[in-house]
Motif scaffolding. Structure first.
Motif, mmCIF file in Angstrom:
data_model
loop_
_atom_site.group_PDB
_atom_site.id
_atom_site.type_symbol
_atom_site.label_atom_id
_atom_site.label_comp_id
_atom_site.label_asym_id
_atom_site.label_seq_id
_atom_site.Cartn_x
_atom_site.Cartn_y
_atom_site.Cartn_z
ATOM 1 N N GLN A 245 -20.609 47.540 37.755
ATOM 2 C CA GLN A 245 -20.907 48.955 37.999
ATOM 3 C C GLN A 245 -21.150 49.207 39.482
ATOM 4 O OE1 GLN A 245 -24.763 50.789 36.778
ATOM 5 N NE2 GLN A 245 -23.480 52.121 35.500
ATOM 6 N N ASN A 246 -21.859 48.313 40.151
ATOM 7 C CA ASN A 246 -22.066 48.452 41.596
ATOM 8 C C ASN A 246 -20.733 48.487 42.340
ATOM 9 O OD1 ASN A 246 -24.841 48.415 41.264
ATOM 10 N ND2 ASN A 246 -25.052 46.229 41.719
ATOM 11 N N LEU A 247 -19.814 47.618 41.945
ATOM 12 C CA LEU A 247 -18.504 47.566 42.606
ATOM 13 C C LEU A 247 -17.664 48.792 42.260
ATOM 14 C CD1 LEU A 247 -17.721 43.762 42.165
ATOM 15 C CD2 LEU A 247 -18.480 44.953 44.233
ATOM 16 N N ASP A 248 -17.777 49.290 41.027
ATOM 17 C CA ASP A 248 -17.064 50.524 40.652
ATOM 18 C C ASP A 248 -17.497 51.681 41.553
ATOM 19 O OD1 ASP A 248 -15.887 49.110 38.601
ATOM 20 O OD2 ASP A 248 -17.215 49.895 37.037
ATOM 21 N N TYR A 249 -18.807 51.816 41.739
ATOM 22 C CA TYR A 249 -19.327 52.917 42.553
ATOM 23 C C TYR A 249 -18.882 52.792 44.014
ATOM 24 C CZ TYR A 249 -22.431 54.582 38.813
ATOM 25 O OH TYR A 249 -22.931 55.107 37.650
ATOM 26 N N THR A 250 -18.919 51.568 44.552
ATOM 27 C CA THR A 250 -18.508 51.402 45.947
ATOM 28 C C THR A 250 -17.021 51.664 46.114
ATOM 29 O OG1 THR A 250 -18.236 49.005 45.603
ATOM 30 C CG2 THR A 250 -20.338 49.758 46.457
ATOM 31 N N PHE A 251 -16.209 51.286 45.134
ATOM 32 C CA PHE A 251 -14.772 51.561 45.208
ATOM 33 C C PHE A 251 -14.531 53.074 45.255
ATOM 34 C CE2 PHE A 251 -10.417 52.056 43.855
ATOM 35 C CZ PHE A 251 -9.763 50.928 44.333
ATOM 36 N N MET A 321 -23.760 44.436 49.946
ATOM 37 C CA MET A 321 -24.599 43.339 50.401
ATOM 38 C C MET A 321 -25.412 42.748 49.238
ATOM 39 S SD MET A 321 -27.238 43.459 53.644
ATOM 40 C CE MET A 321 -26.139 44.622 54.437
ATOM 41 N N PHE A 322 -25.848 43.619 48.306
ATOM 42 C CA PHE A 322 -26.711 43.171 47.213
ATOM 43 C C PHE A 322 -26.101 43.479 45.841
ATOM 44 C CE2 PHE A 322 -29.438 44.369 50.841
ATOM 45 C CZ PHE A 322 -30.033 43.134 51.104
ATOM 46 N N HIS A 323 -24.773 43.569 45.776
ATOM 47 C CA HIS A 323 -24.151 44.008 44.517
ATOM 48 C C HIS A 323 -24.397 43.034 43.360
ATOM 49 C CE1 HIS A 323 -20.962 41.271 45.998
ATOM 50 N NE2 HIS A 323 -20.598 41.169 44.735
ATOM 51 N N LYS A 324 -24.675 41.766 43.655
ATOM 52 C CA LYS A 324 -24.923 40.788 42.595
ATOM 53 C C LYS A 324 -26.393 40.727 42.171
ATOM 54 C CE LYS A 324 -21.271 37.619 44.162
ATOM 55 N NZ LYS A 324 -20.994 36.221 44.617
ATOM 56 N N ASP A 325 -27.238 41.412 42.920
ATOM 57 C CA ASP A 325 -28.670 41.175 42.757
ATOM 58 C C ASP A 325 -29.401 42.185 41.883
ATOM 59 O OD1 ASP A 325 -28.608 38.925 44.536
ATOM 60 O OD2 ASP A 325 -28.427 40.347 46.182
ATOM 61 N N LYS A 326 -29.102 43.491 42.060
ATOM 62 C CA LYS A 326 -29.883 44.512 41.357
ATOM 63 C C LYS A 326 -28.992 45.679 40.928
ATOM 64 C CE LYS A 326 -34.344 43.571 43.540
ATOM 65 N NZ LYS A 326 -35.510 44.132 44.260
ATOM 66 N N PRO A 327 -29.467 46.508 39.965
ATOM 67 C CA PRO A 327 -28.720 47.703 39.559
ATOM 68 C C PRO A 327 -28.627 48.710 40.706
ATOM 69 C CG PRO A 327 -30.424 47.163 37.956
ATOM 70 C CD PRO A 327 -30.683 46.314 39.149
ATOM 71 N N VAL A 328 -27.645 49.581 40.611
ATOM 72 C CA VAL A 328 -27.354 50.488 41.719
ATOM 73 C C VAL A 328 -28.497 51.462 41.986
ATOM 74 C CG1 VAL A 328 -26.182 52.222 40.281
ATOM 75 C CG2 VAL A 328 -25.550 51.961 42.705
#
Length: 550
Positions: A245-251, A321-328
């Motif tokens: 989801q973090n990567l979807d939002y950044t895309f 930077m923190f996409h693997k660590d916490k929810p958006v």
């Protein structure tokens, strides 16, 4: 052309000082005209910042291109090189891959970029472009709205969301917004195809005029999710879901940031209040300070979050930077803390500092309607309690005019603010002969009009026995005894009486005959006294589009 810093400073100084100089030189002008000028200047300021950021990006692209050319020349000078099928020296491919990690700079120091946080993208240039794209190339709008959607085990709310967003726009708003749907199921070609076909079937017109776009990311954009460590005791499935989801939002943010002045993040299971676009735009332009980072139009999750497009690059970098660590939504909280909070101060000071850059609009403009989450097995019945409060007014961008009324105004609910779409108008006890007057500066050809009285909290505060009247401009070319004039009753002071408020609905609307030509003034005339106060919750004047010929 490169924008010089001193030119930008001079322009911004002029933007700030112009409204005050205007009020000094023309103190007798109607407040609405000054407020409209200030709003236009605020919009110009934001668009200037947006254009400047794009200019800086193009400069960086040129620098990277120049450095890539240097790499190519350097590689070709090496001995014993052979070419691959694309004509690129094989011994140079590793050089290019390594250069990509550092933005292609042939310098001693370089800045980080997305390849530092997503190293699996190195050597895969197509991975940061949509693999599927349906677009008419619309750019330069005020607001871009991003809507990520993925496959759900139960429930699909995308069509309902899109229908609500489109239905909530008027004709002018449809030209100043871009809706972007990200079909974020890169590994499921059938789902992408079916979703695209469904949108094409149900929203063909929105796609054809460029109001709506569909994109899907490349499967190479996402890293190997099996390599992500578990965090905070969450299940592996949940960690994978929130990372994606973090990567979807950044895309979506990366795709949208060069297409409009503001960016709004939504989800695929919401509905919107009518008029939401103008409300969001006016709320952004009316901020007294321009250092805000986030405007919120819903308090739930990551719904209805509005950012300046110029801020998206550093927001995206923080998320990556923190996409693997916490929810958006947690990452957004942390970004704001890092941005404004002083660790030497207490928590209350931090909250006050955050409130200055994270501004909440009430009532909420978006409501969450989904029951089944995109995370498998998760059921969430989240509702925004503020959304249930009916909209007290519906704003519009109306033509330039001087507005006035003989009614006594209650509190801050003035007519000029209502005409600008900031609040509703609230008048005290209309009496026979009271008027609401809109004098256009300059006179114009009006296509249609709408006046709505009353609102959900005060439905009885309506215009009852009140007429809509028009005064034609002397330069309209319509003679006093001509057919267009004699077809309507006429007041003693020359106004044509063209319509009347409906007593049951409190609404009056209609078209202005084209034969009227230029209209100088529209007014509402109270024909009999009322025992109720009166609210104008909607004022909409549509100017006829000017047709140019070459």
């Amino acid at each position: 052309m490169k924008i010089q810093p001193q030119n930008v400073i001079c322009t911004l100084t002029a933007i700030v000082l112009t409204p005050f100089l205007w009020m000094i030189v023309f103190p007798g002008n109607d407040l609405t005209e000054v407020d409209l000028l200030e709003k236009h200047l605020a919009e110009l300021r934001d668009r200037l910042h947006y254009a400047e950021s794009l200019n800086q990006e193009r400069e960086r692209d040129l620098i990277n291109l120049r450095n890539q050319m240097k790499l190519m020349i350097q590689a070709r000078r090496q001995s014993n090189m052979s070419l691959d099928d694309d004509g690129v020296p094989r011994t140079a491919q590793d050089t290019f891959a390594n250069a990509s990690l550092f933005g292609g700079n042939l310098v001693d120091m370089s800045l980080p970029n997305m390849f530092h946080y997503l190293p699996h993208l190195i050597g895969k240039p197509d991975s940061i472009s949509p693999s599927v794209k349906y677009s008419q190339g619309r750019v330069g709008v005020s607001v871009v709205i991003g809507i990520p959607t993925i496959k759900r085990v139960q429930g699909n709310y995308l069509s309902q969301t899109l229908q609500s967003l489109i239905d909530g726009l008027n004709e002018d708003e449809c030209l100043d917004v871009l809706l972007v749907v990200l079909v974020a199921e890169a590994e499921d070609a059938d789902y992408i195809r079916n979703t695209v076909d469904d949108i094409k079937l149900n929203f063909k017109d929105a796609l054809s005029v460029g109001l709506l776009e569909i994109i899907a990311p490349s499967s190479n954009f996402y890293p190997n999710m099996n390599d992500i460590a578990d965090r905070f005791g969450d299940t592996t499935e949940r960690v994978k879901w929130r990372t994606k989801q973090n990567l979807d939002y950044t895309f979506l943010m990366m795709y949208a940031h060069s297409r409009g002045t503001y960016y709004v993040q939504l989800e695929d299971d919401v509905i919107a209040k009518p008029g939401y676009l103008t409300i969001m735009k006016n709320f952004a332009l009316n901020q007294k300070l321009n250092d805000w980072l986030l405007l919120e139009f819903s308090h739930l999750g990551f719904i209805g979050k509005l950012f300046k497009s110029t801020d998206l690059p550093f927001i995206v970098e923080f998320f990556l930077m923190f996409h693997k660590d916490k929810p958006v939504d947690w990452l957004l909280d942390h970004l704001l803390y890092v941005k404004v909070c002083n660790p030497e101060k207490d928590n209350k000071h931090c909250q006050r500092s955050v409130a200055e850059v994270r501004v909440r609009y009430k009532p909420s403009l978006f409501q969450h309607i989904g029951t089944y989450s995109s995370l498998k097995g998760k059921v969430q019945k989240l509702k925004d309690k503020d959304f249930g409060k009916g909209a007290m007014h519906r704003p519009h961008i109306n033509p330039n005019a001087e507005v006035s009324t003989t009614l006594r105004v209650h509190d801050q609910y003035s007519l000029d603010r209502a005409y600008m779409g900031e609040v509703f108008f609230w008048g005290v006890l209309p009496q026979f002969g009271d008027t609401v007057t809109i004098k256009f500066v300059p006179p114009l050809v009006v296509e249609k009009y709408l006046f709505r009285s009353g609102n959900p909290e005060h439905p009885g505060d309506r215009f009852y026995n009140t007429t809509v009247e028009v005064l034609l401009s002397e330069s309209s070319g319509v003679l006093e005894h001509s057919k267009p004039v004699t077809a309507y009753p006429q007041s003693e002071d020359g106004f044509l009486i063209i319509n009347k408020f409906d007593a049951d609905s409190g609404l009056v609307q209609g078209d202005i005959p084209e034969t009227f030509g230029l209209v100088d003034t529209i007014r509402l005339f109270v024909q009999s006294s009322s025992q109720s106060w009166v609210i104008l919750s909607e004022i909409y004047i549509k100017e006829k589009s000017k047709v140019t010929t070459t």
